[in-house]
Write a protein that holds these residues in place. Structure first.
Motif, PDB file in Angstrom:
ATOM      1  N   LEU A 187       0.811  -1.258   0.073  1.00  0.00           N
ATOM      2  CA  LEU A 187      -0.089  -0.043   0.107  1.00  0.00           C
ATOM      3  C   LEU A 187       0.896   1.256  -0.109  1.00  0.00           C
ATOM      4  CD1 LEU A 187      -3.041  -0.729   2.369  1.00  0.00           C
ATOM      5  CD2 LEU A 187      -2.912  -1.246   0.088  1.00  0.00           C
ATOM      6  N   LEU A 188       1.838   1.161   0.841  1.00  0.00           N
ATOM      7  CA  LEU A 188       2.993   2.346   0.685  1.00  0.00           C
ATOM      8  C   LEU A 188       3.453   2.667  -0.795  1.00  0.00           C
ATOM      9  CD1 LEU A 188       5.144   2.028   3.819  1.00  0.00           C
ATOM     10  CD2 LEU A 188       3.631   4.016   3.301  1.00  0.00           C
ATOM     11  N   LEU A 189       3.858   1.538  -1.591  1.00  0.00           N
ATOM     12  CA  LEU A 189       4.313   1.603  -2.853  1.00  0.00           C
ATOM     13  C   LEU A 189       3.125   2.102  -3.778  1.00  0.00           C
ATOM     14  CD1 LEU A 189       6.288  -1.490  -2.936  1.00  0.00           C
ATOM     15  CD2 LEU A 189       7.357   0.628  -3.223  1.00  0.00           C
ATOM     16  N   ALA A 190       1.897   1.775  -3.572  1.00  0.00           N
ATOM     17  CA  ALA A 190       0.840   2.035  -4.429  1.00  0.00           C
ATOM     18  C   ALA A 190       0.570   3.825  -3.985  1.00  0.00           C
ATOM     19  CB  ALA A 190      -0.354   1.245  -3.942  1.00  0.00           C
ATOM     20  N   ALA A 191       0.586   4.108  -2.912  1.00  0.00           N
ATOM     21  CA  ALA A 191       0.317   5.380  -2.472  1.00  0.00           C
ATOM     22  C   ALA A 191       1.447   6.446  -2.851  1.00  0.00           C
ATOM     23  CB  ALA A 191       0.085   5.573  -1.066  1.00  0.00           C
ATOM     24  N   THR A 192       2.487   5.961  -2.834  1.00  0.00           N
ATOM     25  CA  THR A 192       3.512   6.897  -3.210  1.00  0.00           C
ATOM     26  C   THR A 192       3.743   7.227  -4.851  1.00  0.00           C
ATOM     27  OG1 THR A 192       4.816   6.205  -1.497  1.00  0.00           O
ATOM     28  CG2 THR A 192       6.211   7.262  -2.996  1.00  0.00           C
ATOM     29  N   ALA A 193       3.299   5.744  -5.517  1.00  0.00           N
ATOM     30  CA  ALA A 193       3.644   6.067  -6.819  1.00  0.00           C
ATOM     31  C   ALA A 193       2.374   6.654  -7.709  1.00  0.00           C
ATOM     32  CB  ALA A 193       3.793   4.711  -7.685  1.00  0.00           C
ATOM     33  N   THR A 194       1.194   6.571  -7.151  1.00  0.00           N
ATOM     34  CA  THR A 194       0.007   7.076  -7.906  1.00  0.00           C
ATOM     35  C   THR A 194      -0.393   8.493  -7.787  1.00  0.00           C
ATOM     36  OG1 THR A 194      -1.485   6.165  -6.098  1.00  0.00           O
ATOM     37  CG2 THR A 194      -1.195   4.620  -7.788  1.00  0.00           C
ATOM     38  N   ASP A 195      -1.316   8.983  -8.458  1.00  0.00           N
ATOM     39  CA  ASP A 195      -1.451  10.307  -8.863  1.00  0.00           C
ATOM     40  C   ASP A 195      -2.760  10.970  -8.310  1.00  0.00           C
ATOM     41  OD1 ASP A 195       0.995  10.807 -10.254  1.00  0.00           O
ATOM     42  OD2 ASP A 195      -0.211   9.898 -11.930  1.00  0.00           O
ATOM     43  N   VAL A 245      11.301  -2.562  15.516  1.00  0.00           N
ATOM     44  CA  VAL A 245      11.757  -1.078  15.749  1.00  0.00           C
ATOM     45  C   VAL A 245      11.942  -0.541  14.004  1.00  0.00           C
ATOM     46  CG1 VAL A 245      13.498   0.519  16.223  1.00  0.00           C
ATOM     47  CG2 VAL A 245      12.762  -1.191  17.860  1.00  0.00           C
ATOM     48  N   THR A 246      12.392  -1.269  13.302  1.00  0.00           N
ATOM     49  CA  THR A 246      12.533  -0.569  11.651  1.00  0.00           C
ATOM     50  C   THR A 246      11.020  -0.444  11.176  1.00  0.00           C
ATOM     51  OG1 THR A 246      14.655  -1.944  11.630  1.00  0.00           O
ATOM     52  CG2 THR A 246      13.737  -1.129   9.601  1.00  0.00           C
ATOM     53  N   LEU A 247      10.148  -1.450  11.369  1.00  0.00           N
ATOM     54  CA  LEU A 247       8.836  -0.944  10.860  1.00  0.00           C
ATOM     55  C   LEU A 247       8.040  -0.130  11.693  1.00  0.00           C
ATOM     56  CD1 LEU A 247       7.953  -5.006  10.387  1.00  0.00           C
ATOM     57  CD2 LEU A 247       8.029  -3.400   8.470  1.00  0.00           C
ATOM     58  N   LEU A 248       8.219  -0.030  12.974  1.00  0.00           N
ATOM     59  CA  LEU A 248       7.527   1.092  13.729  1.00  0.00           C
ATOM     60  C   LEU A 248       8.247   2.484  13.056  1.00  0.00           C
ATOM     61  CD1 LEU A 248       7.572  -0.234  17.105  1.00  0.00           C
ATOM     62  CD2 LEU A 248       5.642   0.275  15.645  1.00  0.00           C
ATOM     63  N   LEU A 249       9.411   2.437  12.891  1.00  0.00           N
ATOM     64  CA  LEU A 249      10.091   3.745  12.283  1.00  0.00           C
ATOM     65  C   LEU A 249       9.491   4.108  10.935  1.00  0.00           C
ATOM     66  CD1 LEU A 249      12.149   6.063  12.157  1.00  0.00           C
ATOM     67  CD2 LEU A 249      13.790   4.328  11.292  1.00  0.00           C
ATOM     68  N   ALA A 250       9.474   3.072   9.993  1.00  0.00           N
ATOM     69  CA  ALA A 250       8.604   3.172   8.882  1.00  0.00           C
ATOM     70  C   ALA A 250       7.330   3.712   8.922  1.00  0.00           C
ATOM     71  CB  ALA A 250       8.672   1.862   8.124  1.00  0.00           C
ATOM     72  N   ALA A 251       6.347   3.426   9.771  1.00  0.00           N
ATOM     73  CA  ALA A 251       5.209   3.820  10.083  1.00  0.00           C
ATOM     74  C   ALA A 251       5.211   5.322  10.547  1.00  0.00           C
ATOM     75  CB  ALA A 251       4.205   2.849  10.995  1.00  0.00           C
ATOM     76  N   PHE A 252       6.200   5.541  11.422  1.00  0.00           N
ATOM     77  CA  PHE A 252       6.311   6.946  11.840  1.00  0.00           C
ATOM     78  C   PHE A 252       6.694   7.986  10.557  1.00  0.00           C
ATOM     79  CE2 PHE A 252       8.966  10.448  13.210  1.00  0.00           C
ATOM     80  CZ  PHE A 252       8.338  11.074  14.185  1.00  0.00           C
ATOM     81  N   ALA A 286       5.907   7.383   7.433  1.00  0.00           N
ATOM     82  CA  ALA A 286       4.762   7.678   6.501  1.00  0.00           C
ATOM     83  C   ALA A 286       3.851   8.575   7.313  1.00  0.00           C
ATOM     84  CB  ALA A 286       4.333   6.466   6.074  1.00  0.00           C
ATOM     85  N   LEU A 287       3.748   8.315   8.447  1.00  0.00           N
ATOM     86  CA  LEU A 287       2.643   9.453   9.275  1.00  0.00           C
ATOM     87  C   LEU A 287       3.037  10.818   9.077  1.00  0.00           C
ATOM     88  CD1 LEU A 287       0.252   9.763  11.252  1.00  0.00           C
ATOM     89  CD2 LEU A 287       1.878   9.223  13.054  1.00  0.00           C
ATOM     90  N   LEU A 288       4.430  11.013   9.368  1.00  0.00           N
ATOM     91  CA  LEU A 288       4.949  12.381   9.037  1.00  0.00           C
ATOM     92  C   LEU A 288       4.738  13.158   7.757  1.00  0.00           C
ATOM     93  CD1 LEU A 288       6.218  14.779  10.789  1.00  0.00           C
ATOM     94  CD2 LEU A 288       8.487  13.588  10.422  1.00  0.00           C
ATOM     95  N   GLY A 289       5.062  12.019   6.920  1.00  0.00           N
ATOM     96  CA  GLY A 289       4.972  12.495   5.620  1.00  0.00           C
ATOM     97  C   GLY A 289       3.455  12.729   5.367  1.00  0.00           C
ATOM     98  N   LEU A 290       2.464  11.857   5.638  1.00  0.00           N
ATOM     99  CA  LEU A 290       1.068  12.335   5.289  1.00  0.00           C
ATOM    100  C   LEU A 290       0.682  13.564   6.109  1.00  0.00           C
ATOM    101  CD1 LEU A 290      -0.144   8.642   5.548  1.00  0.00           C
ATOM    102  CD2 LEU A 290      -0.701  10.062   3.490  1.00  0.00           C
ATOM    103  N   ALA A 291       1.274  13.912   7.160  1.00  0.00           N
ATOM    104  CA  ALA A 291       0.922  14.904   8.024  1.00  0.00           C
ATOM    105  C   ALA A 291       1.252  16.265   7.275  1.00  0.00           C
ATOM    106  CB  ALA A 291       1.312  14.933   9.562  1.00  0.00           C
ATOM    107  N   LEU A 292       2.436  16.215   6.682  1.00  0.00           N
ATOM    108  CA  LEU A 292       2.802  17.321   5.890  1.00  0.00           C
ATOM    109  C   LEU A 292       2.186  17.740   4.877  1.00  0.00           C
ATOM    110  CD1 LEU A 292       6.706  16.932   6.390  1.00  0.00           C
ATOM    111  CD2 LEU A 292       5.225  18.345   7.791  1.00  0.00           C
ATOM    112  N   TYR A 293       2.124  16.614   4.047  1.00  0.00           N
ATOM    113  CA  TYR A 293       1.126  16.875   2.998  1.00  0.00           C
ATOM    114  C   TYR A 293      -0.252  17.398   3.172  1.00  0.00           C
ATOM    115  CZ  TYR A 293      -0.813  15.852  -1.876  1.00  0.00           C
ATOM    116  OH  TYR A 293      -1.353  16.178  -3.206  1.00  0.00           O
ATOM    117  N   ALA A 350      -1.840   1.959   5.103  1.00  0.00           N
ATOM    118  CA  ALA A 350      -0.288   1.373   5.225  1.00  0.00           C
ATOM    119  C   ALA A 350       0.238   1.801   6.670  1.00  0.00           C
ATOM    120  CB  ALA A 350       0.466   2.162   4.100  1.00  0.00           C
ATOM    121  N   VAL A 351      -0.072   2.941   7.097  1.00  0.00           N
ATOM    122  CA  VAL A 351       0.529   3.290   8.392  1.00  0.00           C
ATOM    123  C   VAL A 351      -0.066   2.452   9.429  1.00  0.00           C
ATOM    124  CG1 VAL A 351       0.523   5.074  10.154  1.00  0.00           C
ATOM    125  CG2 VAL A 351       0.965   5.981   7.659  1.00  0.00           C
ATOM    126  N   VAL A 352      -1.106   2.040   9.595  1.00  0.00           N
ATOM    127  CA  VAL A 352      -1.858   1.172  10.602  1.00  0.00           C
ATOM    128  C   VAL A 352      -1.116  -0.272  10.298  1.00  0.00           C
ATOM    129  CG1 VAL A 352      -4.236   0.275  11.166  1.00  0.00           C
ATOM    130  CG2 VAL A 352      -3.919   2.665  10.483  1.00  0.00           C
TER     131      VAL A 352
END
Length: 217
Positions: free
Chosen positions: A63-71, A145-152, A154-161, A188-190
């Motif tokens: 879902l992260l890949l789909a969200a990042t790549a689509t328009d 820990v790495t997966l929690l960092l990935a979620a954080f 993505a959460l920060l990126g979505l919040a900025l957008y 994807a964040v969830v």
């Protein structure tokens, strides 16, 4: 008269407790060679969260890949008709082109989403390698820990957008709305954060030693 032969103890089945005759000639008790530890209740309890974590992580990464790549992060009305835009392109009337200029917050959102994808990929690789490692607990914890960092990230990126979209289009809220690519990012964040928690839970229940304990054994 011939001396009577010494009595020998009956053969003992593997795994049977030591009997009174199971002693060496010097009087000390014989010890069994340690065998591989069976998969007990703790090992089974650790396997289920780890498998669930890998399933959530793989789904979240897709879902992260789909969200990042689509328009389809935003859909809005424009003088030329309905349009949409994502992190990389803006589309109007079926024609898409790169962004001519975007707010700094959107540029930061792009970077954060890409870092989130890379971090989620690393977390999945660590989770898969844990099964073949002697220090499985450590790898499961690092994967979590790495997966929690990935979620954080993505959460920060979505919040900025979101903040940038409200700042740019906030005056005409009836003419724009967030679309499915943006929603996929939140799902994807969830999923990725759940995968991280599953791996941390699996590490706490796994009976295997840490890498330092393995080295000192």
């Amino acid at each position: 008269m011939a001396a009577p032969e010494p009595l020998t103890p009956p053969p003992r089945r593997p795994g049977h407790p030591l009997g009174p005759g199971d002693r060496r000639t010097d009087g000390t008790a014989r010890t069994q060679a340690p065998g591989p530890a069976p998969l007990g209740a703790e090992g089974g309890a650790a396997a289920m969260p780890a498998r669930g974590g890998l399933l959530c992580a793989a789904s979240g990464l897709a879902l992260l890949l789909a969200a990042t790549a689509t328009d389809f992060w935003l859909q809005h009305r424009a003088p030329g008709g309905a349009g949409c835009q994502g992190l990389w392109r803006v589309c109007l009337g079926g024609a898409c082109r790169p962004h001519a200029g975007t707010p700094a917050l959107w540029d930061a959102a792009r970077v954060l989403m890409l870092l989130s994808v890379l971090s989620a990929t690393a977390g999945i690789a660590l989770g898969l390698s844990a099964a073949a490692s002697g220090a499985r607990r450590l790898r499961l914890r690092v994967a979590g820990v790495t997966l929690l960092l990935a979620a954080f990230l993505a959460l920060l990126g979505l919040a900025l957008y979101t903040a940038a979209a409200v700042s740019v289009f906030g005056k005409d809220q009836a003419d724009w709305r967030f679309s499915w690519s943006y929603i996929l990012g939140w799902i994807a964040v969830v999923l990725v954060s759940s995968a991280g928690l599953f791996h941390v839970c699996a590490a706490s229940k796994d009976p295997t030693p840490e890498s330092s304990e393995v080295a000192g054994a």
